[in-house]
Scaffold this motif. Structure first.
Motif, short mmCIF file in Angstrom:
data_model
loop_
_atom_site.label_atom_id
_atom_site.label_comp_id
_atom_site.label_asym_id
_atom_site.label_seq_id
_atom_site.Cartn_x
_atom_site.Cartn_y
_atom_site.Cartn_z
N GLN A 23 0.79 -1.19 -0.04
CA GLN A 23 0.08 -0.03 0.15
C GLN A 23 0.85 1.14 -0.06
OE1 GLN A 23 -3.28 0.07 2.84
NE2 GLN A 23 -3.16 -2.10 3.07
N GLY A 24 2.28 1.07 -0.10
CA GLY A 24 3.04 2.48 -0.06
C GLY A 24 3.48 2.84 1.23
N ILE A 25 3.36 1.91 2.34
CA ILE A 25 3.61 2.52 3.49
C ILE A 25 4.94 1.58 4.03
CG2 ILE A 25 3.05 2.58 6.05
CD1 ILE A 25 0.18 2.71 5.05
N PRO A 26 6.26 2.24 4.19
CA PRO A 26 7.23 1.96 4.68
C PRO A 26 7.10 1.16 6.15
CG PRO A 26 7.75 3.78 3.60
CD PRO A 26 6.45 3.71 3.68
N VAL A 27 7.43 -0.03 6.43
CA VAL A 27 7.19 -0.54 7.64
C VAL A 27 8.33 -1.30 8.29
CG1 VAL A 27 4.95 -0.91 7.03
CG2 VAL A 27 6.13 -2.70 6.71
N GLU A 28 8.30 -1.85 9.49
CA GLU A 28 9.15 -2.73 10.13
C GLU A 28 8.50 -3.49 11.13
OE1 GLU A 28 12.17 -0.01 11.85
OE2 GLU A 28 10.87 1.40 12.52
N VAL A 29 9.06 -4.67 11.25
CA VAL A 29 8.38 -5.73 12.21
C VAL A 29 9.27 -5.46 13.36
CG1 VAL A 29 8.03 -8.40 12.71
CG2 VAL A 29 7.51 -7.26 10.41
N ALA A 30 8.51 -5.53 14.53
CA ALA A 30 9.09 -5.50 15.82
C ALA A 30 8.53 -6.54 16.87
CB ALA A 30 9.00 -3.98 16.35
N GLN A 31 9.10 -6.57 18.06
CA GLN A 31 8.66 -7.33 19.21
C GLN A 31 8.65 -6.78 20.66
OE1 GLN A 31 10.45 -10.83 20.39
NE2 GLN A 31 8.47 -12.15 20.84
N PRO A 32 8.06 -5.59 20.62
CA PRO A 32 8.05 -5.19 22.05
C PRO A 32 7.65 -6.25 23.14
CG PRO A 32 6.40 -4.12 20.79
CD PRO A 32 6.98 -4.88 19.99
N GLU A 33 6.69 -6.99 22.86
CA GLU A 33 6.09 -7.69 23.77
C GLU A 33 5.38 -8.81 22.64
OE1 GLU A 33 3.02 -8.98 27.29
OE2 GLU A 33 3.45 -6.73 26.70
N ARG A 34 4.34 -8.61 22.26
CA ARG A 34 3.94 -9.45 20.90
C ARG A 34 4.31 -8.75 19.79
NH1 ARG A 34 -1.15 -8.84 24.31
NH2 ARG A 34 -1.50 -11.01 25.13
N TRP A 35 4.26 -9.53 18.61
CA TRP A 35 4.78 -8.88 17.46
C TRP A 35 3.91 -7.70 16.91
CZ3 TRP A 35 9.31 -10.51 15.95
CH2 TRP A 35 10.00 -11.61 16.18
N GLN A 36 4.68 -6.74 16.33
CA GLN A 36 3.99 -5.81 15.66
C GLN A 36 4.38 -5.38 14.46
OE1 GLN A 36 4.19 -2.85 18.98
NE2 GLN A 36 2.42 -3.71 19.89
N VAL A 37 3.60 -4.57 13.76
CA VAL A 37 3.95 -3.97 12.42
C VAL A 37 3.87 -2.49 12.68
CG1 VAL A 37 3.79 -3.71 9.99
CG2 VAL A 37 3.49 -5.86 10.96
N TRP A 38 5.20 -1.74 12.75
CA TRP A 38 5.35 -0.42 12.75
C TRP A 38 5.54 0.39 11.46
CZ3 TRP A 38 9.71 -0.17 17.15
CH2 TRP A 38 9.16 -0.73 18.17
N ALA A 39 5.01 1.51 11.46
CA ALA A 39 5.24 2.34 10.42
C ALA A 39 6.68 2.79 10.50
CB ALA A 39 4.34 3.72 10.21
N LYS A 40 7.52 2.66 9.35
CA LYS A 40 8.93 2.87 9.76
C LYS A 40 9.06 4.15 10.14
CE LYS A 40 13.13 1.80 6.93
NZ LYS A 40 13.50 0.39 7.67
N ARG A 41 9.93 4.05 11.33
CA ARG A 41 10.35 5.36 12.23
C ARG A 41 11.14 6.39 11.52
NH1 ARG A 41 13.20 2.03 16.47
NH2 ARG A 41 13.53 0.88 14.66
#
Length: 557
Positions: free
Chosen positions: A137-155
């Motif tokens: 969809q054109g949104i740069p992202v990164e996969v993180a695991q602060p506790e559960r797995w999450q998809v973040w918009a690229k910081r």
């Protein structure tokens, strides 16, 4: 000055390697690499493709509690060597023991830590698939695991409060309700300290090695677990404001700390060989999991349980040696070498549990050497068929196992608490509900797994899909279950009974079933072909694809 020091420590034989490192990460990476080459066990032997060095986060959130502390100890007759920077210059300290701890350091002014959380998941597999969809969809992202797995918009892309809020507003206008901004104001930050020979060094990054290549690490608080790690260690900052202790360990040595803990040491040799092959394949397939934090694998059940060589055993060591370098592939690509304790009598296809492209080698297999159930004629998507299947207790490889069949009652108060906790975590507007009114299996797969569970509350309906069911509701051991309501006086709903089979995701190999097949005399090759049909065993080589990214680009090999 820094460049001159790098030039002085570079030997003629290491010049090409040093130049490569310098171009990538500067003097610090150069010195760290020389340090590890000089002090790690076996450093004089060139590594081949079968002995890849892994980066395993053995203490992922060091510093999350002010009492966190680790005791480091060299083996008898050995010394530890520590490398870190002091005022921009490398400093080396040696000692037989040391302590790592954290100091909560007040900040001159509170720091704002924000990220746009797009989706939250139980597993890396589903998070990675979600990341691919956001990327499309054109949104740069990164996969993180602060506790559960999450998809973040690229910081790096959404680097200001305004950009983050504009993105969130845009998503909400499109009807996307899963995204939110996670905001934290931090008055303090933990700073790691090394205490050795009576001196304290407060540093963010510390390399640790020993002459013998074995380091003992003991937790000084909590459960006080003690581990022996081969290779070397590195303490480094992570994305969450704490630190990660990373074990840099050769692949085959890593397996010595995985296989005994994942399968035990008492199984027959073919079973241990199966676990060694799967653990090796899994590790190489998943080297990208913690790219956001600069290492590759974790040491718990979100990856594979790894406890260093503390529990290494001759039986599992023999299995690792007998299968050295062997991996499981499909069309010359490493498979998702997943396994669980118990499947409940039928393995789950990949998409019954996680999101993403189908894996042809991960499909429904009746876990039996006989034919207790004909899936082609009796689909388990049919509720009557499914209940009959669960009522069968004989003829399966797992029959008689503790978790093969189970029945768990959960009071409505417990279900309310579990669901409320889950909805609060994902910032759902329904988190303020008062009570659950009913649970319904809305969709079941032909292999019997619950694909969608509808929870009706007084505030509205919640749709739980696939493995997120096990996050929201703690009662079921797997998604292979059906429901029976529990009624009190005047048929007032007081809870539900979950009746099902298996433990865990149920995809791929059943460890309980494998024990049975091993006792029947099956070879490791035959067991792997049974649970992963259409796959091939190969030695690690440069033609094998380790994994493909969201654009289909191959990596590894």
């Amino acid at each position: 000055m820094q460049r001159d020091y790098c030039d002085r420590v570079s030997s003629r034989l290491l010049v090409p390697f040093i130049q490569s490192l310098r171009s990538q990460k500067g003097c610090w990476a150069t010195l760290s690499a020389i340090f590890l080459l000089g002090l790690s066990a076996g450093s004089s032997v060139a590594a081949d493709r079968k002995d890849i060095t892994l980066q395993v986060g053995v203490e992922q959130r060091f510093g999350s509690k002010p009492t966190d502390a680790l005791a480091l100890q060299a083996q008898s007759g050995d010394r530890l060597t520590f490398l870190f920077e002091t005022e921009g210059k490398p400093q080396t300290v040696t000692g037989t023991s040391a302590t790592l701890d954290v100091v909560q350091q007040p900040l001159p002014e509170p720091a704002l830590q924000e990220r746009v959380v797009l989706t939250t998941h139980r597993s890396f597999e589903s998070a990675e698939d979600s990341a691919s969809r956001w990327q499309a969809q054109g949104i740069p992202v990164e996969v993180a695991q602060p506790e559960r797995w999450q998809v973040w918009a690229k910081r790096e892309t959404y680097s200001t409060p305004l950009l983050r809020r504009l993105l969130l507003q845009s998503l909400q206008e499109r009807g996307i309700q899963t995204a939110y901004i996670d905001t934290q104001v931090l008055p303090k930050q933990p700073r790691a300290s090394l205490v050795v020979n009576g001196y304290r060094y407060t540093r963010d990054r510390i390399e640790i090695a020993s002459g013998q290549g074995v380091i003992q690490v003991t937790q000084k608080s909590g459960d006080k677990n003690r581990h022996l790690y081969t290779g070397s260690l590195r303490l480094q900052p992570n994305t969450y404001g704490t630190y990660t202790l990373v074990n840099q360990v050769p692949l085959e040595a890593y397996l010595r700390g995985v296989v005994p803990y994942e399968i035990g040491t008492w199984a027959v040799q073919p079973v241990l060989e199966v676990q060694a092959i799967l653990a090796r394949t899994y590790a190489l397939r998943n080297l990208r999991r913690f790219a956001i934090d600069g290492y590759q694998l974790c040491a718990d059940t979100q990856c594979q349980v790894y406890n260093g060589i503390t529990g290494a055993h001759p039986a599992t060591d023999r299995a690792i040696a007998a299968t050295r370098g062997k991996v499981l592939t499909y069309n010359n690509e490493l498979v998702d070498a997943v396994y669980s304790s118990s499947t409940g009598g039928i393995t789950a296809p990949f998409n019954d549990v996680w999101s993403g492209a189908e894996r042809p080698y991960l499909k429904a297999v009746i876990d039996s050497v006989g034919t207790p159930w004909d899936l082609s004629r009796q689909s388990l998507a049919d509720e009557k068929n499914f209940r009959r299947f669960i009522s069968q207790t004989k003829g399966f490889n797992e029959a008689g196992g503790e978790l093969f069949r189970w029945r768990i009652e959960s009071p409505k108060e417990t279900l309310n608490r579990d669901l409320r906790r889950y909805l609060t975590t994902i910032k759902s507007p329904l988190a303020t509900f008062k009570t659950i009114q009913r649970l319904d299996v809305a969709q079941r797969s032909p292999a019997g797994r619950v694909l969608k569970l509808t929870v009706t509350t007084d505030a509205g309906k919640v749709e739980l899909a696939k493995d997120n069911i096990l996050v929201a509701l703690y009662a079921p051991n797997s998604t292979l279950f059906y429901l029976e309501p529990l009624y009190g006086m005047n048929r007032v709903l007081k809870g539900y009974t979950f009746i099902g089979g298996g433990f865990g995701h149920g995809v791929g190999l059943s460890q309980t079933g494998t024990y049975h097949l091993g006792k029947l005399g099956w070879s490791s090759d035959r067991i792997l072909s049974f649970y992963f049909p259409g796959t091939q065993l190969q030695p690690i080589n440069n033609t094998i694809t380790f994994w493909r990214d969201d654009r289909g680009k191959a990596s590894g090999g």
